[in-house]
Scaffold this motif. Sequence first.
Motif, PDB file in Angstrom:
ATOM      1  N   GLY A  45     -49.754 -45.147   7.842  1.00  0.00           N
ATOM      2  CA  GLY A  45     -50.719 -45.760   6.930  1.00  0.00           C
ATOM      3  C   GLY A  45     -50.092 -46.573   5.817  1.00  0.00           C
ATOM      4  O   GLY A  45     -50.767 -46.924   4.857  1.00  0.00           O
ATOM      5  N   MET A  46     -48.820 -46.898   5.932  1.00  0.00           N
ATOM      6  CA  MET A  46     -48.107 -47.601   4.864  1.00  0.00           C
ATOM      7  C   MET A  46     -47.787 -49.054   5.224  1.00  0.00           C
ATOM      8  O   MET A  46     -46.658 -49.515   5.095  1.00  0.00           O
ATOM      9  N   GLY A  47     -48.787 -49.765   5.705  1.00  0.00           N
ATOM     10  CA  GLY A  47     -48.644 -51.198   5.978  1.00  0.00           C
ATOM     11  C   GLY A  47     -47.539 -51.508   6.969  1.00  0.00           C
ATOM     12  O   GLY A  47     -47.462 -50.906   8.044  1.00  0.00           O
ATOM     13  N   SER A  48     -46.664 -52.429   6.590  1.00  0.00           N
ATOM     14  CA  SER A  48     -45.593 -52.881   7.486  1.00  0.00           C
ATOM     15  C   SER A  48     -44.355 -51.983   7.428  1.00  0.00           C
ATOM     16  O   SER A  48     -43.405 -52.211   8.179  1.00  0.00           O
ATOM     17  N   ASN A  49     -44.361 -50.974   6.581  1.00  0.00           N
ATOM     18  CA  ASN A  49     -43.163 -50.136   6.432  1.00  0.00           C
ATOM     19  C   ASN A  49     -42.713 -49.465   7.732  1.00  0.00           C
ATOM     20  O   ASN A  49     -41.513 -49.456   8.022  1.00  0.00           O
ATOM     21  N   PRO A  50     -43.618 -48.901   8.544  1.00  0.00           N
ATOM     22  CA  PRO A  50     -43.149 -48.282   9.788  1.00  0.00           C
ATOM     23  C   PRO A  50     -42.398 -49.267  10.699  1.00  0.00           C
ATOM     24  O   PRO A  50     -41.346 -48.941  11.248  1.00  0.00           O
ATOM     25  N   ALA A  51     -42.921 -50.473  10.842  1.00  0.00           N
ATOM     26  CA  ALA A  51     -42.270 -51.474  11.700  1.00  0.00           C
ATOM     27  C   ALA A  51     -40.905 -51.860  11.136  1.00  0.00           C
ATOM     28  O   ALA A  51     -39.941 -52.034  11.892  1.00  0.00           O
ATOM     29  N   GLN A  52     -40.811 -51.982   9.825  1.00  0.00           N
ATOM     30  CA  GLN A  52     -39.536 -52.342   9.208  1.00  0.00           C
ATOM     31  C   GLN A  52     -38.500 -51.239   9.409  1.00  0.00           C
ATOM     32  O   GLN A  52     -37.337 -51.522   9.684  1.00  0.00           O
ATOM     33  N   VAL A  53     -38.925 -49.995   9.302  1.00  0.00           N
ATOM     34  CA  VAL A  53     -38.007 -48.879   9.510  1.00  0.00           C
ATOM     35  C   VAL A  53     -37.561 -48.817  10.972  1.00  0.00           C
ATOM     36  O   VAL A  53     -36.382 -48.607  11.258  1.00  0.00           O
ATOM     37  N   ARG A  54     -38.488 -49.026  11.892  1.00  0.00           N
ATOM     38  CA  ARG A  54     -38.126 -49.027  13.322  1.00  0.00           C
ATOM     39  C   ARG A  54     -37.113 -50.126  13.642  1.00  0.00           C
ATOM     40  O   ARG A  54     -36.228 -49.952  14.462  1.00  0.00           O
ATOM     41  N   GLY A 115     -22.748 -57.976   2.309  1.00  0.00           N
ATOM     42  CA  GLY A 115     -23.365 -58.905   3.243  1.00  0.00           C
ATOM     43  C   GLY A 115     -24.553 -58.335   4.000  1.00  0.00           C
ATOM     44  O   GLY A 115     -25.026 -58.943   4.963  1.00  0.00           O
ATOM     45  N   LEU A 116     -25.041 -57.191   3.573  1.00  0.00           N
ATOM     46  CA  LEU A 116     -26.174 -56.550   4.236  1.00  0.00           C
ATOM     47  C   LEU A 116     -27.483 -56.959   3.559  1.00  0.00           C
ATOM     48  O   LEU A 116     -27.498 -57.304   2.374  1.00  0.00           O
ATOM     49  N   ASP A 117     -28.556 -56.887   4.302  1.00  0.00           N
ATOM     50  CA  ASP A 117     -29.888 -57.083   3.750  1.00  0.00           C
ATOM     51  C   ASP A 117     -30.511 -55.709   3.517  1.00  0.00           C
ATOM     52  O   ASP A 117     -30.190 -54.744   4.222  1.00  0.00           O
ATOM     53  N   VAL A 118     -31.373 -55.627   2.525  1.00  0.00           N
ATOM     54  CA  VAL A 118     -31.993 -54.352   2.157  1.00  0.00           C
ATOM     55  C   VAL A 118     -33.474 -54.554   1.883  1.00  0.00           C
ATOM     56  O   VAL A 118     -33.904 -55.648   1.513  1.00  0.00           O
ATOM     57  N   CYS A 119     -34.222 -53.483   2.052  1.00  0.00           N
ATOM     58  CA  CYS A 119     -35.646 -53.511   1.734  1.00  0.00           C
ATOM     59  C   CYS A 119     -36.026 -52.147   1.157  1.00  0.00           C
ATOM     60  O   CYS A 119     -36.269 -51.199   1.898  1.00  0.00           O
ATOM     61  N   PRO A 120     -36.050 -52.027  -0.183  1.00  0.00           N
ATOM     62  CA  PRO A 120     -36.448 -50.753  -0.783  1.00  0.00           C
ATOM     63  C   PRO A 120     -37.948 -50.541  -0.628  1.00  0.00           C
ATOM     64  O   PRO A 120     -38.725 -51.490  -0.666  1.00  0.00           O
ATOM     65  N   MET A 121     -38.332 -49.279  -0.443  1.00  0.00           N
ATOM     66  CA  MET A 121     -39.739 -48.942  -0.241  1.00  0.00           C
ATOM     67  C   MET A 121     -40.085 -47.648  -0.970  1.00  0.00           C
ATOM     68  O   MET A 121     -39.340 -46.680  -0.900  1.00  0.00           O
ATOM     69  N   SER A 122     -41.229 -47.663  -1.609  1.00  0.00           N
ATOM     70  CA  SER A 122     -41.757 -46.416  -2.150  1.00  0.00           C
ATOM     71  C   SER A 122     -43.038 -46.031  -1.419  1.00  0.00           C
ATOM     72  O   SER A 122     -43.658 -45.030  -1.739  1.00  0.00           O
ATOM     73  N   GLY A 123     -43.403 -46.808  -0.414  1.00  0.00           N
ATOM     74  CA  GLY A 123     -44.604 -46.541   0.380  1.00  0.00           C
ATOM     75  C   GLY A 123     -44.342 -45.539   1.484  1.00  0.00           C
ATOM     76  O   GLY A 123     -44.078 -45.908   2.626  1.00  0.00           O
ATOM     77  N   PHE A 124     -44.383 -44.270   1.120  1.00  0.00           N
ATOM     78  CA  PHE A 124     -44.247 -43.180   2.091  1.00  0.00           C
ATOM     79  C   PHE A 124     -44.849 -41.939   1.466  1.00  0.00           C
ATOM     80  O   PHE A 124     -45.076 -41.889   0.256  1.00  0.00           O
ATOM     81  N   HIS A 125     -45.105 -40.952   2.280  1.00  0.00           N
ATOM     82  CA  HIS A 125     -45.660 -39.693   1.797  1.00  0.00           C
ATOM     83  C   HIS A 125     -44.512 -38.741   1.464  1.00  0.00           C
ATOM     84  O   HIS A 125     -43.857 -38.210   2.363  1.00  0.00           O
ATOM     85  N   ASN A 126     -44.289 -38.534   0.168  1.00  0.00           N
ATOM     86  CA  ASN A 126     -43.158 -37.714  -0.280  1.00  0.00           C
ATOM     87  C   ASN A 126     -43.164 -36.317   0.322  1.00  0.00           C
ATOM     88  O   ASN A 126     -42.116 -35.828   0.762  1.00  0.00           O
ATOM     89  N   ALA A 127     -44.306 -35.666   0.316  1.00  0.00           N
ATOM     90  CA  ALA A 127     -44.357 -34.279   0.788  1.00  0.00           C
ATOM     91  C   ALA A 127     -43.960 -34.182   2.260  1.00  0.00           C
ATOM     92  O   ALA A 127     -43.234 -33.255   2.651  1.00  0.00           O
ATOM     93  N   ILE A 128     -44.399 -35.133   3.057  1.00  0.00           N
ATOM     94  CA  ILE A 128     -44.054 -35.124   4.485  1.00  0.00           C
ATOM     95  C   ILE A 128     -42.563 -35.378   4.672  1.00  0.00           C
ATOM     96  O   ILE A 128     -41.890 -34.684   5.443  1.00  0.00           O
ATOM     97  N   LEU A 129     -42.036 -36.371   3.951  1.00  0.00           N
ATOM     98  CA  LEU A 129     -40.611 -36.677   4.059  1.00  0.00           C
ATOM     99  C   LEU A 129     -39.765 -35.503   3.587  1.00  0.00           C
ATOM    100  O   LEU A 129     -38.796 -35.105   4.253  1.00  0.00           O
ATOM    101  N   ASP A 130     -40.116 -34.944   2.430  1.00  0.00           N
ATOM    102  CA  ASP A 130     -39.354 -33.805   1.900  1.00  0.00           C
ATOM    103  C   ASP A 130     -39.381 -32.622   2.865  1.00  0.00           C
ATOM    104  O   ASP A 130     -38.358 -31.955   3.058  1.00  0.00           O
ATOM    105  N   ASP A 131     -40.523 -32.371   3.480  1.00  0.00           N
ATOM    106  CA  ASP A 131     -40.622 -31.272   4.432  1.00  0.00           C
ATOM    107  C   ASP A 131     -39.748 -31.529   5.665  1.00  0.00           C
ATOM    108  O   ASP A 131     -39.093 -30.622   6.173  1.00  0.00           O
ATOM    109  N   ALA A 132     -39.713 -32.759   6.122  1.00  0.00           N
ATOM    110  CA  ALA A 132     -38.952 -33.096   7.329  1.00  0.00           C
ATOM    111  C   ALA A 132     -37.445 -33.074   7.102  1.00  0.00           C
ATOM    112  O   ALA A 132     -36.689 -32.655   7.977  1.00  0.00           O
ATOM    113  N   PHE A 133     -36.991 -33.506   5.918  1.00  0.00           N
ATOM    114  CA  PHE A 133     -35.557 -33.662   5.694  1.00  0.00           C
ATOM    115  C   PHE A 133     -34.953 -32.669   4.709  1.00  0.00           C
ATOM    116  O   PHE A 133     -33.750 -32.411   4.766  1.00  0.00           O
TER     117      PHE A 133
END
Length: 171
Positions: A45-54, A115-133
């Motif tokens: 549900g976070m817009g284009s973030n899933p595709a960018q991460v993939r 020489g790397l490109d980066v894309c910082p994101m805060s569009g994620f569900h913290n509780a889900i990420l914290d639980d997973a990692f």
Amino acid sequence: MSDSTLHSLYELIKWGPTSGNLQPARIVFVRSDEGRKKLMPALEGMGSNPAQVRAAPVTAIIAQDTRFYEQGHRLFPRMNVKPMFEADAAFAESIAYRSSSLTGAYLIIAARALGLDVCPMSGFHNAILDDAFFKGTDWKANFICTIGYGDDARLYPRDPRLTFEEACRLE
């Protein structure tokens, strides 16, 4: 992305100043299919973030160690800071958040210097990420950042920025 590149990146960012040199940032470099599968539910549900991460070879999870001060004796040997942070959890959390954010910014700048490109994101569900990692640890996610080599043909033109007069005051 090679281990060597990620080690070089860390060797650059570790020298960036943090509050009391206490370095509360912790980083998980997600690059395996298994790691990506753990990360994806936090991006639903976070817009284009899933595709960018993939599409990115690496996604860095910039986290904060809520008990960062346990390393104070090594990182700030001039003073025993542990009692000060143990006595004020809100103060400790503010230092962990602010300093891990700084380290994340250092990561972005260092990655660009390599020489790397980066894309910082805060569009994620913290509780889900914290639980997973971070379940069962003292770590909490601050933000994520994809790292790789972008396709110039797919990049948007640089967005406008505020002028000095709009963003700054001289006193």
